[in-house]
Write a protein that holds these residues in place. Structure first.
Motif, PDB file in Angstrom:
ATOM      1  N   THR A   1       5.995  -6.459   4.350  1.00 45.10           N
ATOM      2  CA  THR A   1       5.297  -5.208   4.089  1.00 45.10           C
ATOM      3  C   THR A   1       5.505  -4.748   2.642  1.00 45.10           C
ATOM      4  O   THR A   1       4.612  -4.163   2.060  1.00 45.10           O
ATOM      5  N   SER A   5       2.483  -3.659   0.306  1.00 47.57           N
ATOM      6  CA  SER A   5       2.241  -2.222   0.187  1.00 47.57           C
ATOM      7  C   SER A   5       3.246  -1.474  -0.679  1.00 47.57           C
ATOM      8  O   SER A   5       3.018  -0.314  -1.018  1.00 47.57           O
ATOM      9  N   ARG A  52       1.848   2.086  10.835  1.00 50.85           N
ATOM     10  CA  ARG A  52       1.238   1.898   9.514  1.00 50.85           C
ATOM     11  C   ARG A  52       2.221   2.382   8.459  1.00 50.85           C
ATOM     12  O   ARG A  52       2.742   3.490   8.540  1.00 50.85           O
ATOM     13  N   GLY A  54       1.588   1.745   4.911  1.00 47.55           N
ATOM     14  CA  GLY A  54       0.965   1.898   3.598  1.00 47.55           C
ATOM     15  C   GLY A  54      -0.342   1.143   3.536  1.00 47.55           C
ATOM     16  O   GLY A  54      -0.987   0.884   4.562  1.00 47.55           O
ATOM     17  N   ALA A  55      -0.704   0.775   2.307  1.00 52.60           N
ATOM     18  CA  ALA A  55      -1.958   0.064   2.072  1.00 52.60           C
ATOM     19  C   ALA A  55      -1.733  -1.009   1.011  1.00 52.60           C
ATOM     20  O   ALA A  55      -0.791  -0.934   0.219  1.00 52.60           O
ATOM     21  N   GLY A  69      -6.270  -1.326  -0.643  1.00 49.22           N
ATOM     22  CA  GLY A  69      -6.391  -0.203   0.284  1.00 49.22           C
ATOM     23  C   GLY A  69      -6.405  -0.600   1.749  1.00 49.22           C
ATOM     24  O   GLY A  69      -6.385   0.270   2.621  1.00 49.22           O
ATOM     25  N   THR A  70      -6.450  -1.911   2.032  1.00 49.19           N
ATOM     26  CA  THR A  70      -6.397  -2.351   3.435  1.00 49.19           C
ATOM     27  C   THR A  70      -5.095  -1.859   4.061  1.00 49.19           C
ATOM     28  O   THR A  70      -4.029  -2.024   3.470  1.00 49.19           O
ATOM     29  N   PRO A  71      -5.166  -1.239   5.248  1.00 48.70           N
ATOM     30  CA  PRO A  71      -3.935  -0.740   5.878  1.00 48.70           C
ATOM     31  C   PRO A  71      -2.927  -1.856   6.132  1.00 48.70           C
ATOM     32  O   PRO A  71      -3.299  -2.978   6.498  1.00 48.70           O
ATOM     33  N   VAL A  72      -1.645  -1.552   5.940  1.00 45.48           N
ATOM     34  CA  VAL A  72      -0.553  -2.478   6.205  1.00 45.48           C
ATOM     35  C   VAL A  72       0.309  -1.876   7.314  1.00 45.48           C
ATOM     36  O   VAL A  72       0.768  -0.745   7.197  1.00 45.48           O
ATOM     37  N   SER A  73       0.489  -2.634   8.392  1.00 43.86           N
ATOM     38  CA  SER A  73       1.285  -2.178   9.528  1.00 43.86           C
ATOM     39  C   SER A  73       2.402  -3.161   9.810  1.00 43.86           C
ATOM     40  O   SER A  73       2.324  -4.340   9.456  1.00 43.86           O
TER      41      SER A  73
END
Length: 198
Positions: A1, A5, A52, A54-55, A69-73
């Motif tokens: 992550t 992000s 989630r 960040g991005a 900007g793609t969501p990071v989970s």
């Protein structure tokens, strides 16, 4: 992550499997932090699986070609995520997985109490408020050892020839001369560890 992000975090199922996380307090073990010299910030914030965080940053987007900007989970520890996908999340669920190790795992809504001296393990499930209780033994690693002992080396035809040889023996459940392979490369694992048994 972090590389995607910039957020440094880990999910509870991964943290709970590291023997450094105090499930009762929801924090990293003070003893571990003190003895290792690490900080909670270095180990990362512990969040629920799937949270989630960040991005995708511009730099990560440039390197990975994932849109900025793609969501990071957060994900989760391997076998709890598999168990979740199969619906093994509560009492009565039993899960068997075989890879390098084989594990037989059940799940509960409270932290299991492991009898002293028993070689069981418990992890946090990726499903909130669920815990695992399981036992593991070598699996795929045993087959690799078996192959090496029989001179299989890197030969891609080894298992096909072994299968042919075993079929030629024509074993059956009624035949007293069956071939069995039951190695205990690291001793007995369950219910109690006995390192001297092979």
């Amino acid at each position: 992550t972090y590389r995607l992000s910039g957020a440094f975090a880990r999910d509870i199922s991964t943290a709970g499997s590291m023997s450094m996380y105090d499930r009762r307090s929801g924090r990293w073990w003070d003893f571990f932090l003190r003895e290792s010299g690490l900080s909670e910030a270095q180990l990362g914030q512990v969040l629920p699986s799937g949270a989630r965080v960040g991005a995708v940053t511009p730099e990560a987007s440039r390197l990975c070609r994932i849109p900025e900007g793609t969501p990071v989970s957060l994900g989760g520890h391997d076998y709890p995520c598999t168990a979740f996908a199969l619906g093994c999340v509560g009492p009565g669920s039993v899960f068997n997985v075989m890879g390098t190790f084989e594990m037989v795992v059940s799940f509960a809504e409270s932290q299991p109490q492991i009898p002293e001296g028993w070689t069981l393990f418990s992890d946090c499930h990726c499903m909130p408020g669920r815990y695992s209780l399981g036992s593991e033994m070598l699996s795929g690693a045993q087959l690799e050892w078996y192959r090496q002992m029989l001179g299989g080396g890197g030969d891609p035809g080894f298992w096909a020839r072994m299968d042919q040889a075993m079929r030629a023996l024509r074993p059956s459940f009624e035949d007293d001369r069956r071939e069995l392979f039951i190695p205990r490369l690291y001793g007995d694992f369950f219910p109690k560890m006995q390192a001297g048994t092979h």
